[in-house]
Design a protein around this motif. Structure first.
Motif, PDB file in Angstrom:
ATOM      1  N   THR A 129       2.520   0.603 -20.922  1.00 57.34           N
ATOM      2  CA  THR A 129       2.028   1.978 -20.881  1.00 57.34           C
ATOM      3  C   THR A 129       3.062   2.913 -20.289  1.00 57.34           C
ATOM      4  OG1 THR A 129      -0.283   1.260 -20.672  1.00 57.34           O
ATOM      5  CG2 THR A 129       0.224   3.488 -19.924  1.00 57.34           C
ATOM      6  N   ASN A 130       3.188   4.097 -20.856  1.00 56.11           N
ATOM      7  CA  ASN A 130       4.077   5.117 -20.325  1.00 56.11           C
ATOM      8  C   ASN A 130       3.485   5.660 -19.033  1.00 56.11           C
ATOM      9  OD1 ASN A 130       4.945   8.029 -19.924  1.00 56.11           O
ATOM     10  ND2 ASN A 130       6.337   7.442 -21.577  1.00 56.11           N
ATOM     11  N   ALA A 131       4.184   5.442 -17.931  1.00 55.21           N
ATOM     12  CA  ALA A 131       3.655   5.804 -16.618  1.00 55.21           C
ATOM     13  C   ALA A 131       3.436   7.305 -16.488  1.00 55.21           C
ATOM     14  CB  ALA A 131       4.596   5.305 -15.523  1.00 55.21           C
ATOM     15  N   ASP A 132       4.333   8.114 -17.051  1.00 52.77           N
ATOM     16  CA  ASP A 132       4.194   9.564 -16.964  1.00 52.77           C
ATOM     17  C   ASP A 132       2.929  10.027 -17.682  1.00 52.77           C
ATOM     18  OD1 ASP A 132       6.537   9.783 -15.507  1.00 52.77           O
ATOM     19  OD2 ASP A 132       7.782  10.177 -17.276  1.00 52.77           O
ATOM     20  N   GLU A 133       2.668   9.456 -18.850  1.00 56.73           N
ATOM     21  CA  GLU A 133       1.462   9.825 -19.591  1.00 56.73           C
ATOM     22  C   GLU A 133       0.210   9.389 -18.840  1.00 56.73           C
ATOM     23  OE1 GLU A 133       3.327   9.571 -24.129  1.00 56.73           O
ATOM     24  OE2 GLU A 133       2.020   7.977 -23.390  1.00 56.73           O
ATOM     25  N   LEU A 134       0.262   8.203 -18.231  1.00 58.58           N
ATOM     26  CA  LEU A 134      -0.892   7.707 -17.490  1.00 58.58           C
ATOM     27  C   LEU A 134      -1.205   8.614 -16.300  1.00 58.58           C
ATOM     28  CD1 LEU A 134      -3.066   5.609 -16.868  1.00 58.58           C
ATOM     29  CD2 LEU A 134      -1.316   4.245 -15.708  1.00 58.58           C
ATOM     30  N   GLU A 141      -0.358  11.705 -15.980  1.00 56.38           N
ATOM     31  CA  GLU A 141      -0.814  13.001 -16.491  1.00 56.38           C
ATOM     32  C   GLU A 141      -2.316  12.965 -16.757  1.00 56.38           C
ATOM     33  OE1 GLU A 141       0.061  16.155 -20.155  1.00 56.38           O
ATOM     34  OE2 GLU A 141       1.469  14.511 -19.766  1.00 56.38           O
ATOM     35  N   LEU A 142      -2.786  11.838 -17.299  1.00 55.04           N
ATOM     36  CA  LEU A 142      -4.229  11.664 -17.486  1.00 55.04           C
ATOM     37  C   LEU A 142      -4.954  11.577 -16.153  1.00 55.04           C
ATOM     38  CD1 LEU A 142      -4.501   9.145 -20.474  1.00 55.04           C
ATOM     39  CD2 LEU A 142      -5.451  11.460 -20.389  1.00 55.04           C
ATOM     40  N   GLU A 143      -4.368  10.858 -15.196  1.00 60.18           N
ATOM     41  CA  GLU A 143      -4.944  10.774 -13.857  1.00 60.18           C
ATOM     42  C   GLU A 143      -5.164  12.190 -13.300  1.00 60.18           C
ATOM     43  OE1 GLU A 143      -5.850   8.287 -11.810  1.00 60.18           O
ATOM     44  OE2 GLU A 143      -5.061   6.479 -12.739  1.00 60.18           O
ATOM     45  N   TYR A 144      -4.137  13.012 -13.442  1.00 59.07           N
ATOM     46  CA  TYR A 144      -4.197  14.355 -12.878  1.00 59.07           C
ATOM     47  C   TYR A 144      -5.241  15.218 -13.587  1.00 59.07           C
ATOM     48  CZ  TYR A 144      -2.423  18.469 -10.495  1.00 59.07           C
ATOM     49  OH  TYR A 144      -2.307  19.574  -9.687  1.00 59.07           O
ATOM     50  N   ARG A 145      -5.365  15.035 -14.888  1.00 57.70           N
ATOM     51  CA  ARG A 145      -6.304  15.842 -15.674  1.00 57.70           C
ATOM     52  C   ARG A 145      -7.750  15.579 -15.255  1.00 57.70           C
ATOM     53  NH1 ARG A 145      -5.931  15.834 -22.151  1.00 57.70           N
ATOM     54  NH2 ARG A 145      -3.923  16.780 -21.569  1.00 57.70           N
ATOM     55  N   ILE A 158      -8.807   9.202  -6.528  1.00 60.14           N
ATOM     56  CA  ILE A 158      -7.412   8.762  -6.466  1.00 60.14           C
ATOM     57  C   ILE A 158      -7.265   7.458  -7.238  1.00 60.14           C
ATOM     58  CG2 ILE A 158      -5.541   8.057  -4.925  1.00 60.14           C
ATOM     59  CD1 ILE A 158      -6.834   9.908  -2.802  1.00 60.14           C
ATOM     60  N   ARG A 159      -6.539   7.536  -8.330  1.00 59.07           N
ATOM     61  CA  ARG A 159      -6.343   6.444  -9.300  1.00 59.07           C
ATOM     62  C   ARG A 159      -7.672   6.134 -10.009  1.00 59.07           C
ATOM     63  NH1 ARG A 159      -3.729   3.805  -4.867  1.00 59.07           N
ATOM     64  NH2 ARG A 159      -4.902   1.897  -5.253  1.00 59.07           N
ATOM     65  N   VAL A 160      -8.029   7.048 -10.903  1.00 64.43           N
ATOM     66  CA  VAL A 160      -9.288   6.915 -11.637  1.00 64.43           C
ATOM     67  C   VAL A 160      -9.144   6.036 -12.878  1.00 64.43           C
ATOM     68  CG1 VAL A 160     -10.118   9.133 -10.800  1.00 64.43           C
ATOM     69  CG2 VAL A 160      -8.918   9.043 -12.982  1.00 64.43           C
ATOM     70  N   PHE A 161      -7.907   5.771 -13.309  1.00 61.08           N
ATOM     71  CA  PHE A 161      -7.659   4.900 -14.471  1.00 61.08           C
ATOM     72  C   PHE A 161      -6.732   3.734 -14.139  1.00 61.08           C
ATOM     73  CE2 PHE A 161      -8.167   9.171 -16.609  1.00 61.08           C
ATOM     74  CZ  PHE A 161      -9.436   8.924 -17.097  1.00 61.08           C
ATOM     75  N   ASN A 162      -5.665   4.037 -13.408  1.00 65.72           N
ATOM     76  CA  ASN A 162      -4.572   3.087 -13.196  1.00 65.72           C
ATOM     77  C   ASN A 162      -5.037   1.696 -12.779  1.00 65.72           C
ATOM     78  OD1 ASN A 162      -1.352   2.974 -12.519  1.00 65.72           O
ATOM     79  ND2 ASN A 162      -2.504   1.827 -11.009  1.00 65.72           N
ATOM     80  N   ASP A 163      -5.945   1.625 -11.836  1.00 69.45           N
ATOM     81  CA  ASP A 163      -6.299   0.340 -11.242  1.00 69.45           C
ATOM     82  C   ASP A 163      -7.242  -0.484 -12.108  1.00 69.45           C
ATOM     83  OD1 ASP A 163      -4.845   1.578  -9.259  1.00 69.45           O
ATOM     84  OD2 ASP A 163      -6.096   0.827  -7.638  1.00 69.45           O
ATOM     85  N   TYR A 164      -7.693   0.085 -13.217  1.00 69.15           N
ATOM     86  CA  TYR A 164      -8.539  -0.677 -14.143  1.00 69.15           C
ATOM     87  C   TYR A 164      -7.725  -1.343 -15.251  1.00 69.15           C
ATOM     88  CZ  TYR A 164     -12.337   1.860 -11.893  1.00 69.15           C
ATOM     89  OH  TYR A 164     -13.203   2.380 -10.975  1.00 69.15           O
ATOM     90  N   VAL A 186       0.823  -1.218   0.000  1.00 68.83           N
ATOM     91  CA  VAL A 186       0.000   0.000   0.000  1.00 68.83           C
ATOM     92  C   VAL A 186       0.853   1.261   0.000  1.00 68.83           C
ATOM     93  CG1 VAL A 186      -1.769   1.291   1.257  1.00 68.83           C
ATOM     94  CG2 VAL A 186      -1.884  -1.217   1.154  1.00 68.83           C
ATOM     95  N   TYR A 187       1.851   1.325   0.889  1.00 61.20           N
ATOM     96  CA  TYR A 187       2.596   2.564   1.042  1.00 61.20           C
ATOM     97  C   TYR A 187       3.814   2.655   0.134  1.00 61.20           C
ATOM     98  CZ  TYR A 187      -0.202   3.533   5.214  1.00 61.20           C
ATOM     99  OH  TYR A 187      -1.235   3.788   6.079  1.00 61.20           O
ATOM    100  N   ASP A 188       4.573   1.594   0.048  1.00 64.56           N
ATOM    101  CA  ASP A 188       5.857   1.632  -0.661  1.00 64.56           C
ATOM    102  C   ASP A 188       5.669   1.333  -2.147  1.00 64.56           C
ATOM    103  OD1 ASP A 188       8.556   1.924  -1.013  1.00 64.56           O
ATOM    104  OD2 ASP A 188       9.049  -0.122  -0.404  1.00 64.56           O
ATOM    105  N   THR A 189       4.816   2.104  -2.812  1.00 64.74           N
ATOM    106  CA  THR A 189       4.513   1.899  -4.231  1.00 64.74           C
ATOM    107  C   THR A 189       4.285   3.250  -4.899  1.00 64.74           C
ATOM    108  OG1 THR A 189       2.119   1.784  -3.869  1.00 64.74           O
ATOM    109  CG2 THR A 189       3.351  -0.298  -3.744  1.00 64.74           C
ATOM    110  N   ALA A 190       4.355   3.255  -6.242  1.00 67.43           N
ATOM    111  CA  ALA A 190       4.043   4.477  -6.995  1.00 67.43           C
ATOM    112  C   ALA A 190       2.594   4.875  -6.760  1.00 67.43           C
ATOM    113  CB  ALA A 190       4.302   4.246  -8.485  1.00 67.43           C
ATOM    114  N   LYS A 191       1.714   3.880  -6.607  1.00 68.13           N
ATOM    115  CA  LYS A 191       0.307   4.177  -6.346  1.00 68.13           C
ATOM    116  C   LYS A 191       0.143   4.873  -4.999  1.00 68.13           C
ATOM    117  CE  LYS A 191      -1.274  -0.044  -6.908  1.00 68.13           C
ATOM    118  NZ  LYS A 191      -2.236  -1.163  -7.082  1.00 68.13           N
TER     119      LYS A 191
END
Length: 257
Positions: free
Chosen positions: A223-228, A230-234, A208-214, A20-25
């Motif tokens: 997938t390019n993590a930076d682009e993903l 960036e979409l999360e943030y948008r 929080i994580r509206v796309f990543n976890d799907y 949970v904590y020690d991850t990019a998520k």
């Protein structure tokens, strides 16, 4: 009849920290929480803050570093010890209580800010417990509430299909899954309604994580993590998307008496 109990993570602290904590998520979750709370972090006078179910207390530590006054509690003795250690190593102080947030309310005053992060979904009685915790917020004070989203759990299991569909149709998916899957995820619209009934106005609403976890593991690897992100943030604070995040954060202000 077995009476359901609130979850204690003493036996899973290592796995919880790793998964949970020690991850990019986990880092992304902290980033969005800090953004939502930044105007309180920068408050010109020290705020009284209660972290009701502190876990490893990353947000509390961040606030304490700015001079705010922290009280922290957790039912997990091991997590509380970890939080104490982090504070001590940073040369900071706080009031620590090895107790459930609900039981502690009779011993505590009201606070300028109450943090209630990733606790609601682990409780045997989530919304009644929220009512108890919310009473500790001063009039014109703030409640920072983050919870595991039932919408996301339903959508994720539907995408996976197979035997999961029957479990979704009869609601038997609740309380299932691995030991880090919360038994009582909450619908955002029901939490919003409860906050309104309790006299709060939501001023910030973030998914929080509206796309990543799907995305599947294979898709994520391609997938390019930076682009993903960036979409999360948008989209993370846009209606519809924000209520599909794995977690939902609501910062609510209590109406004056």
């Amino acid at each position: 009849m077995t009476i359901p109990k609130d979850r204690n993570f003493d036996s899973l602290i290592g796995r919880f920290e790793k998964k949970v904590y020690d991850t990019a998520k986990g880092d992304w979750r902290l980033k969005l929480l800090k953004e939502d709370l930044l105007f309180l972090y920068d408050h010109p006078t020290p705020l009284s803050v209660w972290d009701a179910g502190c876990g490893f207390a990353q947000i509390s530590l961040w606030l304490a570093q700015q001079g705010h006054q922290l009280s922290l509690c957790d039912v997990s003795e091991k997590m509380l010890a970890k939080a104490k250690q982090e504070f001590a190593q940073s040369g900071l102080t706080g009031d620590f209580f090895h107790e459930s947030a609900q039981n502690l309310t009779t011993q505590l005053p009201q606070f300028d800010l109450v943090l209630f992060h990733a606790v609601l979904e682990w409780l045997a009685q989530p919304l009644p417990s929220l009512e108890i915790i919310a009473k500790q917020v001063k009039p014109d004070g703030y409640l920072s509430l983050m919870f595991y989203n039932r919408n996301a759990m339903i959508y994720t299991n539907t995408i996976k299909g197979s035997w999961r569909l029957k479990n979704l149709l009869d609601d038997s998916y609740l309380g299932k899954g691995n030991k880090l899957t919360p038994p009582n995820p909450q619908y955002p619209h029901e939490v919003l309604n409860q906050l309104d009934l309790l006299g709060f106005t939501v001023i910030t609403h973030t998914g929080i994580r509206v796309f990543n976890d799907y995305l599947s593991h294979q898709t994520l690897a391609e997938t390019n993590a930076d682009e993903l992100f960036e979409l999360e943030y948008r989209y993370c604070r846009m209606p519809t998307y924000r209520d599909m995040g794995r977690y939902v954060h609501m910062l609510a202000r209590k109406k004056p008496d």
